[in-house]
Design a protein around this motif. Structure first.
Motif, PDB file in Angstrom:
ATOM      1  N   UNK A  80       0.816  -1.209   0.000  1.00  0.00           N
ATOM      2  CA  UNK A  80       0.000   0.000   0.000  1.00  0.00           C
ATOM      3  C   UNK A  80       0.848   1.257   0.000  1.00  0.00           C
ATOM      4  N   UNK A  81       1.918   1.253   0.786  1.00  0.00           N
ATOM      5  CA  UNK A  81       2.723   2.464   0.936  1.00  0.00           C
ATOM      6  C   UNK A  81       3.570   2.778  -0.292  1.00  0.00           C
ATOM      7  N   UNK A  82       3.454   1.970  -1.351  1.00  0.00           N
ATOM      8  CA  UNK A  82       4.127   2.305  -2.603  1.00  0.00           C
ATOM      9  C   UNK A  82       3.283   3.234  -3.473  1.00  0.00           C
ATOM     10  N   UNK A  83       2.075   3.547  -3.037  1.00  0.00           N
ATOM     11  CA  UNK A  83       1.218   4.480  -3.778  1.00  0.00           C
ATOM     12  C   UNK A  83       1.930   5.821  -3.906  1.00  0.00           C
ATOM     13  N   UNK A  84       1.803   6.507  -5.039  1.00  0.00           N
ATOM     14  CA  UNK A  84       2.590   7.732  -5.286  1.00  0.00           C
ATOM     15  C   UNK A  84       2.372   8.839  -4.264  1.00  0.00           C
ATOM     16  N   UNK A  85       1.160   8.953  -3.676  1.00  0.00           N
ATOM     17  CA  UNK A  85       0.919  10.042  -2.727  1.00  0.00           C
ATOM     18  C   UNK A  85       1.719   9.894  -1.440  1.00  0.00           C
ATOM     19  N   UNK A 132       4.968   9.066  -1.462  1.00  0.00           N
ATOM     20  CA  UNK A 132       6.392   9.276  -1.753  1.00  0.00           C
ATOM     21  C   UNK A 132       6.671  10.540  -2.564  1.00  0.00           C
ATOM     22  N   UNK A 133       5.696  10.993  -3.307  1.00  0.00           N
ATOM     23  CA  UNK A 133       5.880  12.138  -4.193  1.00  0.00           C
ATOM     24  C   UNK A 133       5.027  13.299  -3.712  1.00  0.00           C
ATOM     25  N   UNK A 134       5.639  14.483  -3.522  1.00  0.00           N
ATOM     26  CA  UNK A 134       4.923  15.624  -2.961  1.00  0.00           C
ATOM     27  C   UNK A 134       3.842  16.137  -3.906  1.00  0.00           C
ATOM     28  N   UNK A 135       4.121  16.144  -5.193  1.00  0.00           N
ATOM     29  CA  UNK A 135       3.125  16.606  -6.167  1.00  0.00           C
ATOM     30  C   UNK A 135       1.914  15.672  -6.171  1.00  0.00           C
ATOM     31  N   UNK A 136       2.162  14.359  -6.096  1.00  0.00           N
ATOM     32  CA  UNK A 136       1.069  13.385  -6.054  1.00  0.00           C
ATOM     33  C   UNK A 136       0.286  13.507  -4.747  1.00  0.00           C
ATOM     34  N   UNK A 137       0.977  13.859  -3.662  1.00  0.00           N
ATOM     35  CA  UNK A 137       0.306  14.033  -2.369  1.00  0.00           C
ATOM     36  C   UNK A 137      -0.653  15.213  -2.426  1.00  0.00           C
ATOM     37  N   UNK A 138      -0.210  16.337  -3.012  1.00  0.00           N
ATOM     38  CA  UNK A 138      -1.096  17.494  -3.157  1.00  0.00           C
ATOM     39  C   UNK A 138      -2.300  17.142  -4.028  1.00  0.00           C
ATOM     40  N   UNK A 139      -2.059  16.413  -5.121  1.00  0.00           N
ATOM     41  CA  UNK A 139      -3.162  16.029  -6.014  1.00  0.00           C
ATOM     42  C   UNK A 139      -4.164  15.142  -5.283  1.00  0.00           C
ATOM     43  N   UNK A 140      -3.673  14.251  -4.438  1.00  0.00           N
ATOM     44  CA  UNK A 140      -4.547  13.345  -3.691  1.00  0.00           C
ATOM     45  C   UNK A 140      -5.426  14.113  -2.703  1.00  0.00           C
ATOM     46  N   UNK A 141      -4.815  15.013  -1.924  1.00  0.00           N
ATOM     47  CA  UNK A 141      -5.576  15.783  -0.941  1.00  0.00           C
ATOM     48  C   UNK A 141      -6.563  16.718  -1.632  1.00  0.00           C
ATOM     49  N   UNK A 171       3.867  17.061   2.762  1.00  0.00           N
ATOM     50  CA  UNK A 171       2.516  16.508   2.795  1.00  0.00           C
ATOM     51  C   UNK A 171       2.509  14.997   2.641  1.00  0.00           C
ATOM     52  N   UNK A 172       3.436  14.451   1.851  1.00  0.00           N
ATOM     53  CA  UNK A 172       3.425  12.999   1.646  1.00  0.00           C
ATOM     54  C   UNK A 172       3.784  12.252   2.935  1.00  0.00           C
ATOM     55  N   UNK A 173       4.541  12.888   3.840  1.00  0.00           N
ATOM     56  CA  UNK A 173       4.834  12.263   5.132  1.00  0.00           C
ATOM     57  C   UNK A 173       3.615  12.324   6.048  1.00  0.00           C
ATOM     58  N   UNK A 174       2.863  13.416   5.963  1.00  0.00           N
ATOM     59  CA  UNK A 174       1.587  13.504   6.689  1.00  0.00           C
ATOM     60  C   UNK A 174       0.685  12.333   6.288  1.00  0.00           C
TER      61      UNK A 174
END
Length: 313
Positions: free
Chosen positions: A5-10, A12-21, A80-83
């Motif tokens: 599960x933790x291999x999902x891009x959000x 590990x990647x900050x841009x993907x984390x912002x897109x997810x939120x 954000x991706x660490x959050x």
């Protein structure tokens, strides 16, 4: 097929984390937290070389904003991706995750890990509106004791311990409260405020629950003093028990004693809210359901938390 599960891009990647939120908080497009403008034509995404990630500009109030504003992520220097990693672990860990464990996972200071956990718990503590139960529904009511009350001398019995009152809707959600005592004057107002009158309530034989049938549609009891824990109503076949509440307390106490080990009275309500959230958002311990719980937590709004407002937690 198994997949990490933790291999999902959000994660590990900050841009993907912002897109997810943004997909959770802004499913229909960005909304300015300053003026409430939601007109996509009047909001511009800033994409300059030196512009920070996820920055938008509102052409109504002319103020910049990101999806972090007005959430637990605001004013945090943590990526954000660490959050999102910590939120996922808190939702997926049935008995919680300790501050020291977060510190080891993120390789950060204990202070950072502690504030991170408590900000998430503060968001979790936003209670659902409306009452539990209703016609045809069963709510089990019970209390437990944990820790030691500040300024109270330790003695035989539970008078020196903190009291937790829990309302558990069978097959549904739970609401727990840190109360002053088990006296009727302390528990009855909470029960009446959170349980619908048409509900069938079930309790043990404790005196504070006497005559609840005058407040709700039905009231049945199990008598633990006679080692009675469950029985079937002869007329309706309904199982009379508070085992759902007992099961909730089993997980709660194993988490508090085994994972967190100690909690001050000041912060007890936050840890109670954490266990309530996991129980209320569970369906099964599957990946898709944990992701649903993650989205429920990220979607909690209404609290603008900064370092200044959380440093006293």
């Amino acid at each position: 097929m198994a997949r990490p599960v933790l291999e999902a891009p959000q994660f590990h990647n900050e841009e993907a984390a912002f897109a997810h939120v943004e997909s959770v908080l802004w499913p229909d497009g960005p909304i300015c937290p300053h003026c409430g403008n939601a007109d996509a034509k009047r909001i511009t995404k800033m994409q300059g070389e030196t512009t920070r990630l996820g920055l938008y500009n509102c052409r109504e109030c002319r103020d910049p904003f990101t999806v972090r504003m007005g959430t637990v992520f605001e004013s945090s220097h943590l990526p954000l991706h660490l959050w999102l990693q910590v939120i996922h672990l808190m939702c997926a860990s049935k008995k919680g995750i300790s501050t020291r464990q977060i510190q080891r996972l993120l390789v950060c200071s204990m202070k950072t890990a502690w504030f991170l956990g408590h900000r998430i718990r503060e968001a979790i503590g936003t209670r659902a509106s409306g009452k539990m139960g209703g016609e045809g529904e069963i709510v089990e009511i019970d209390e437990t004791f944990i820790g030691k009350r500040e300024g109270v001398e330790k003695r035989r019995g539970a008078a020196h311990k903190n009291v937790i009152l829990s309302l558990v809707q069978r097959g549904g959600s739970v609401r727990s409260f840190h109360v002053d005592s088990t006296k009727k004057v302390d528990v009855l107002p909470i029960i009446k405020a959170h349980v619908a009158k048409a509900t069938h309530v079930m309790t043990d034989e404790a005196n504070q629950y006497a005559q609840l049938e005058n407040e709700f549609a039905e009231h049945d009891m199990v008598d633990h003093s006679r080692k009675e824990y469950a029985y079937a109503d002869r007329k309706t076949g309904t199982i009379i028990t508070i085992n759902s509440a007992e099961s909730y307390y089993a997980v709660f106490k194993r988490g508090m004693f085994g994972v967190y080990q100690w909690c001050s009275e000041k912060h007890l309500h936050r840890y109670v809210a954490e266990f309530d959230f996991r129980h209320s958002n569970r369906i099964k311990l599957g990946v898709d359901d944990t992701e649903r719980a993650n989205r429920a937590l990220i979607g909690v709004k209404g609290k603008r938390l900064t370092y200044e407002t959380t440093k006293g937690l």
